[in-house]
Design an enzyme around this catalytic site. Structure first.
Site, short mmCIF file in Angstrom:
data_model
loop_
_atom_site.label_atom_id
_atom_site.label_comp_id
_atom_site.label_asym_id
_atom_site.label_seq_id
_atom_site.Cartn_x
_atom_site.Cartn_y
_atom_site.Cartn_z
N CYS A 288 -68.05 -4.79 -66.51
CA CYS A 288 -68.04 -3.86 -67.64
C CYS A 288 -67.87 -2.40 -67.21
CB CYS A 288 -69.28 -4.09 -68.50
SG CYS A 288 -69.16 -5.65 -69.40
N ASP A 289 -68.01 -1.51 -68.18
CA ASP A 289 -67.42 -0.18 -68.16
C ASP A 289 -67.66 0.65 -66.89
OD1 ASP A 289 -67.48 -1.19 -70.81
OD2 ASP A 289 -67.10 0.81 -71.58
N LYS A 290 -68.90 0.85 -66.49
CA LYS A 290 -69.19 1.73 -65.36
C LYS A 290 -69.37 0.97 -64.06
CE LYS A 290 -69.08 4.58 -68.62
NZ LYS A 290 -69.04 3.54 -69.64
N SER B 137 -65.30 5.66 -76.59
CA SER B 137 -65.15 4.28 -76.15
C SER B 137 -63.67 3.95 -76.02
CB SER B 137 -65.79 3.34 -77.19
OG SER B 137 -65.34 2.02 -77.02
N GLU C 162 -70.38 8.12 -74.94
CA GLU C 162 -69.27 7.60 -75.74
C GLU C 162 -69.65 7.71 -77.22
OE1 GLU C 162 -68.29 3.62 -74.72
OE2 GLU C 162 -67.18 4.18 -72.92
N CYS D 275 -65.56 -7.13 -73.57
CA CYS D 275 -65.06 -7.14 -74.96
C CYS D 275 -63.53 -7.22 -74.99
CB CYS D 275 -65.57 -5.94 -75.72
SG CYS D 275 -67.37 -5.96 -75.91
N ASP E 14 -72.39 -0.75 -72.75
CA ASP E 14 -72.14 0.44 -73.55
C ASP E 14 -72.28 0.17 -75.05
OD1 ASP E 14 -71.57 1.53 -71.10
OD2 ASP E 14 -69.83 2.64 -71.79
#
Length: 554
Positions: A119-121, A470, A444, A193, A78
């Site tokens: 990570c995010d998704k 985010s 985001e 992160c 992202d």
């Protein structure tokens, strides 16, 4: 074994021949086939090391008598996709990930799964697939990045420090040379992160809901303990297979309530609302947005984690991790301790010997950082189906705010105005046509929110959008406005200068325009042309649901 349909009997001789073409022995073919979903790549910092995690998982599966079979899964960074067309594709990748895991597991009659995201998704996509397939599954993430250290000032820095430093340079508060120093120091290792951004939020909640082993959410990526955890996950999935413990037995209504309670205590990303809602639907559980306010109202915010606070995931790990947070909540009756987990034991059994090791990182319930949880859902005439804010990252003076609307039809237009000094103290920035359908993909918007923070406007300016933020966003940033503008939601008819009132403690948001005027404007509204007219995201836009329903694809 489920896999017998693809390998057992005379008629499956051709199938066994294909296995042998890959070097599998008869002994390996006869064992349970354990799919290992590997989302490693060399474009995502949280995924660049996942081949090592997967190798450890495969070792664990073999140690426990299974045969690991590895397959690949895509993943989007992202941060790299941020603030350009690429971000339109990030949320949509969640559905592709879920579908691809389903396809691979079903087409090859796999007996169980170990899912390796970070990570995010990727994390919610794999959890959605696990719930959909309902075969034994364990999630083991790649772990968080360590925080960086400022080379001269000595304090911690992370990716959000870099985004906010851009705003500081543009407003004359920092030199470009200082920005470069921060850029060099902010991301010192591989991993997701380092703050409580979306990736780490979802990894922590995976553990809280019971689908990851203790330590999954917080053991740093570079620690040997992460490799040991991956081996344990490979071994544990074999025990789950033997005991027939499947995701839907773990991801129950009570388990989701546990995840929400931990979410509020940690101050997780607003994106968890989208993802938990979507995962719950796959598991046959409904999450009403009012439940979030209910849980938040009785669950204090116990951890001060970046972007809203001073600590990072490495600090949470040192303080006892997610199990210590669960223990703190369970001792006060805020956790359903009987829920089963991938350990084969209950939540209560998992936390029996756990304790908080640093009371400054994980505070007790009678001395929280905030009396309420990290998230709040607001309702009102501009967001009849709700919108979401990370209230733990909002400055006190912005918890209630009223100001004139500054209306923008895209993130780029708003970012240009912010960075060009065209936003005044008191303004309410409105960014629309950035929702799941209108974006498409519900981008985001870390760039505009970080610029606001970096220019020291986060005590004076609010931002609302039908897009999303985010996990690194802080300030009065209110996203997921539903219905979105592209669906004819009231945000579509806000005009420049309209007064907007935000009351986060009161859980309301209001466009100070009469109902009759709103109806009149909506009667004259027409949807704009789609921004993407071909390929995957064009199909996605036609079938995606509102953010209030998790932006699932119907």
């Amino acid at each position: 074994m489920k896999s017998d349909i693809a390998k057992k009997g005379i008629e499956r001789a051709p199938h066994r021949a294909l296995f042998k073409a890959m070097g599998y022995t008869d002994t390996e073919i006869e064992r349970p086939l354990i799919g290992v979903a590997n989302s490693a790549n060399s474009i995502v910092p949280g995924h660049v090391h996942l081949d090592k995690i997967v190798d450890a998982v495969k070792t664990g599966v073999c140690m426990a008598g299974g045969t690991p079979v590895e397959f690949g899964v895509i993943g989007v960074c992202d941060g790299i996709a941020m603030n350009h067309t690429g971000m339109k594709y990030s949320l949509g990748s969640r559905e592709l990930i879920a579908d691809s895991v389903e396809v691979m597991a079903t087409a090859h009659a796999l007996d169980a799964l170990v899912l390796v995201p970070n990570c995010d998704k990727i994390v919610p996509g794999m959890l959605m697939a696990a719930a959909r397939l309902d075969i034994p599954a364990v999630v083991v993430s790649g772990g968080p990045m360590l925080a960086g250290r400022h080379p001269r000032k000595g304090g911690k820095v992370d990716l959000i420090t870099v985004f906010e430093a851009v705003g500081a340079v543009l407003s004359g508060k920092m030199t470009e040379e200082e920005l470069t120093e921060v850029e060099e120091a902010a991301c010192p290792t591989c991993g997701s992160c380092s703050g409580m951004f979306t990736a780490n939020s979802m990894n922590c909640l995976t553990e809280a809901i019971g689908m990851g082993l203790p330590g999954n959410g917080t053991i740093p990526a570079v620690m040997a303990a992460r490799i040991r955890l991956a081996k344990q996950a490979g071994m544990q999935v074999m025990e789950m297979w033997e005991k027939e413990i499947t995701p839907r037995k773990i991801m129950t209504e009570k388990a989701f309530q546990n995840a929400l309670a931990v979410d509020m205590a940690l101050g997780c990303s607003t994106n968890t609302v989208l993802h938990l809602t979507a995962i719950a639907r796959e598991a046959g559980v409904e999450i009403d947005l009012n439940l979030i306010n209910e849980v938040s109202g009785k669950t204090p915010h116990l951890c001060s984690l970046s972007p809203g606070g001073k600590d990072h995931i490495e600090d949470l790990n040192r303080a006892g991790g997610i199990q210590a947070v669960i223990r703190e909540l369970a001792d006060a009756g805020r956790i359903n301790a009987e829920c089963i987990t991938v350990t084969g034991k209950s939540v209560g059994e998992n936390i029996a010997k756990t304790e908080v090791l640093d009371r400054d990182v994980i505070r007790p319930l009678d001395n929280p950082y905030h009396a309420q949880g990290g998230l709040a859902v607001l309702f009102g005439n501009i967001a009849p189906e709700g919108c979401v804010v990370k209230q733990s990252a909002v400055r006190d003076e912005m918890l209630r705010h009223e100001g004139p609307a500054r209306v923008f039809e895209s993130e780029e237009a708003a970012s240009e105005a912010i960075m060009g000094g065209k936003i005044q103290k008191g303004d309410v920035i409105v960014i629309r046509y950035e929702g799941p359908m209108g974006g498409p993909g519900m981008r985001e918007m870390l760039t505009p929110t970080a610029a606001i923070a970096g220019m020291n406007l986060d005590a004076d300016v609010a931002l609302i959008t039908d897009g999303r933020f985010s996990g690194g966003t802080r300030g009065a940033s209110i996203g997921h406005v539903s219905p979105e503008a592209m669906q004819g939601g009231p945000i579509a008819i806000v005009r420049e200068g309209d007064p907007i009132a935000i009351d986060i403690p009161g859980k309301t948001i209001a466009l100070r325009v009469s109902d009759a005027e709103i109806r009149s404007r909506l009667d004259g509204w027409e949807a704009p042309a789609p921004k993407i007219t071909k390929g995957y995201m064009a199909r996605y836009a036609k079938n995606v649901a509102s953010a209030s329903h998790g932006a699932i694809v119907r």
